[in-house]
Design a protein around this motif. Structure first.
Motif, PDB file in Angstrom:
ATOM      1  N   ASN A 293       0.825  -1.204   0.000  1.00 24.47           N
ATOM      2  CA  ASN A 293       0.000   0.000   0.000  1.00 24.47           C
ATOM      3  C   ASN A 293       0.861   1.256   0.000  1.00 24.47           C
ATOM      4  O   ASN A 293       0.498   2.266  -0.589  1.00 24.47           O
ATOM      5  CB  ASN A 293      -0.913   0.034   1.227  1.00 24.47           C
ATOM      6  CG  ASN A 293      -1.929  -1.086   1.213  1.00 24.47           C
ATOM      7  OD1 ASN A 293      -2.402  -1.487   0.163  1.00 24.47           O
ATOM      8  ND2 ASN A 293      -2.241  -1.603   2.374  1.00 24.47           N
ATOM      9  N   GLU A 294       2.001   1.187   0.684  1.00 21.85           N
ATOM     10  CA  GLU A 294       2.928   2.315   0.754  1.00 21.85           C
ATOM     11  C   GLU A 294       4.343   1.812   0.596  1.00 21.85           C
ATOM     12  O   GLU A 294       4.693   0.729   1.043  1.00 21.85           O
ATOM     13  CB  GLU A 294       2.800   3.060   2.080  1.00 21.85           C
ATOM     14  CG  GLU A 294       1.480   3.779   2.237  1.00 21.85           C
ATOM     15  CD  GLU A 294       1.462   4.662   3.471  1.00 21.85           C
ATOM     16  OE1 GLU A 294       2.484   5.318   3.754  1.00 21.85           O
ATOM     17  OE2 GLU A 294       0.421   4.673   4.146  1.00 21.85           O
ATOM     18  N   LEU A 295       5.173   2.630  -0.044  1.00 23.23           N
ATOM     19  CA  LEU A 295       6.549   2.278  -0.325  1.00 23.23           C
ATOM     20  C   LEU A 295       7.434   3.480  -0.008  1.00 23.23           C
ATOM     21  O   LEU A 295       7.108   4.607  -0.380  1.00 23.23           O
ATOM     22  CB  LEU A 295       6.679   1.913  -1.810  1.00 23.23           C
ATOM     23  CG  LEU A 295       8.038   1.563  -2.329  1.00 23.23           C
ATOM     24  CD1 LEU A 295       8.413   0.147  -1.878  1.00 23.23           C
ATOM     25  CD2 LEU A 295       8.063   1.644  -3.839  1.00 23.23           C
ATOM     26  N   LEU A 296       8.513   3.233   0.690  1.00 25.75           N
ATOM     27  CA  LEU A 296       9.470   4.296   1.013  1.00 25.75           C
ATOM     28  C   LEU A 296      10.843   3.817   0.595  1.00 25.75           C
ATOM     29  O   LEU A 296      11.313   2.766   1.026  1.00 25.75           O
ATOM     30  CB  LEU A 296       9.443   4.588   2.521  1.00 25.75           C
ATOM     31  CG  LEU A 296      10.403   5.646   3.030  1.00 25.75           C
ATOM     32  CD1 LEU A 296      10.094   7.012   2.412  1.00 25.75           C
ATOM     33  CD2 LEU A 296      10.328   5.727   4.542  1.00 25.75           C
ATOM     34  N   MET A 297      11.489   4.574  -0.299  1.00 30.03           N
ATOM     35  CA  MET A 297      12.826   4.231  -0.751  1.00 30.03           C
ATOM     36  C   MET A 297      13.831   4.731   0.278  1.00 30.03           C
ATOM     37  O   MET A 297      13.777   5.886   0.693  1.00 30.03           O
ATOM     38  CB  MET A 297      13.087   4.844  -2.124  1.00 30.03           C
ATOM     39  CG  MET A 297      12.224   4.230  -3.203  1.00 30.03           C
ATOM     40  SD  MET A 297      12.373   5.051  -4.780  1.00 30.03           S
ATOM     41  CE  MET A 297      11.284   6.447  -4.527  1.00 30.03           C
ATOM     42  N   LEU A 298      14.748   3.865   0.665  1.00 24.49           N
ATOM     43  CA  LEU A 298      15.746   4.195   1.670  1.00 24.49           C
ATOM     44  C   LEU A 298      17.139   4.136   1.048  1.00 24.49           C
ATOM     45  O   LEU A 298      17.323   3.631  -0.059  1.00 24.49           O
ATOM     46  CB  LEU A 298      15.664   3.214   2.843  1.00 24.49           C
ATOM     47  CG  LEU A 298      14.295   3.100   3.508  1.00 24.49           C
ATOM     48  CD1 LEU A 298      14.305   1.966   4.515  1.00 24.49           C
ATOM     49  CD2 LEU A 298      13.927   4.402   4.184  1.00 24.49           C
ATOM     50  N   GLY A 299      18.131   4.608   1.768  1.00 25.82           N
ATOM     51  CA  GLY A 299      19.505   4.545   1.283  1.00 25.82           C
ATOM     52  C   GLY A 299      19.793   5.633   0.282  1.00 25.82           C
ATOM     53  O   GLY A 299      19.069   6.622   0.151  1.00 25.82           O
ATOM     54  N   LYS A 300      20.872   5.433  -0.486  1.00 22.44           N
ATOM     55  CA  LYS A 300      21.325   6.431  -1.451  1.00 22.44           C
ATOM     56  C   LYS A 300      20.514   6.399  -2.710  1.00 22.44           C
ATOM     57  O   LYS A 300      20.051   5.422  -3.170  1.00 22.44           O
ATOM     58  CB  LYS A 300      22.798   6.188  -1.774  1.00 22.44           C
ATOM     59  CG  LYS A 300      23.686   6.370  -0.582  1.00 22.44           C
ATOM     60  CD  LYS A 300      25.118   6.085  -0.958  1.00 22.44           C
ATOM     61  CE  LYS A 300      26.006   6.226   0.275  1.00 22.44           C
ATOM     62  NZ  LYS A 300      27.370   5.950   0.030  1.00 22.44           N
TER      63      LYS A 300
END
Length: 110
Positions: A103-110
């Motif tokens: 339902n939700e996506l959060l990109m992490l890192g570089k």
């Protein structure tokens, strides 16, 4: 408390590039898997790492984001719900799959 029913939150790394499916309706489907690793000490005091793989599916706009920005090795946070389904192989064997519908996506890192 209803918001807690069938809710999954994971942070992991993509094991391979996402698979994108363009449906006849014009909508997109993205399929990918993420790995989560937990570590603990066994009875001998040795550090043991346990990696679990989780299948994730994303639809529509979320699938477009996956297609454009995610690749093997990228770290993501995923929020969604568990979906269980089954299908039959060409040989007539019944297979079961558990996936996370994102339902939700959060990109992490570089």
């Amino acid at each position: 408390m209803n918001a807690l029913r069938n809710s999954v939150q994971l942070i992991g790394n993509l094991g391979q590039d996402p698979e994108i499916v363009n449906l006849e309706s014009g909508s997109k489907l993205a399929k990918f898997s993420i790995a989560t690793t937990d570590s603990y000490r066994n009875a001998k005091g040795e550090k043991v790492e346990d990696t679990q793989w989780h299948n994730v599916v994303a639809w529509g706009k979320t699938a477009e984001i996956v297609e454009n920005y995610l690749a093997k090795g990228k770290q993501v946070a995923v929020e969604g719900k568990l979906i269980h389904r089954s299908y039959e192989t060409k040989e007539g064997e019944k297979r079961y799959i558990t996936e996370i519908k994102c339902n939700e996506l959060l990109m992490l890192g570089k």
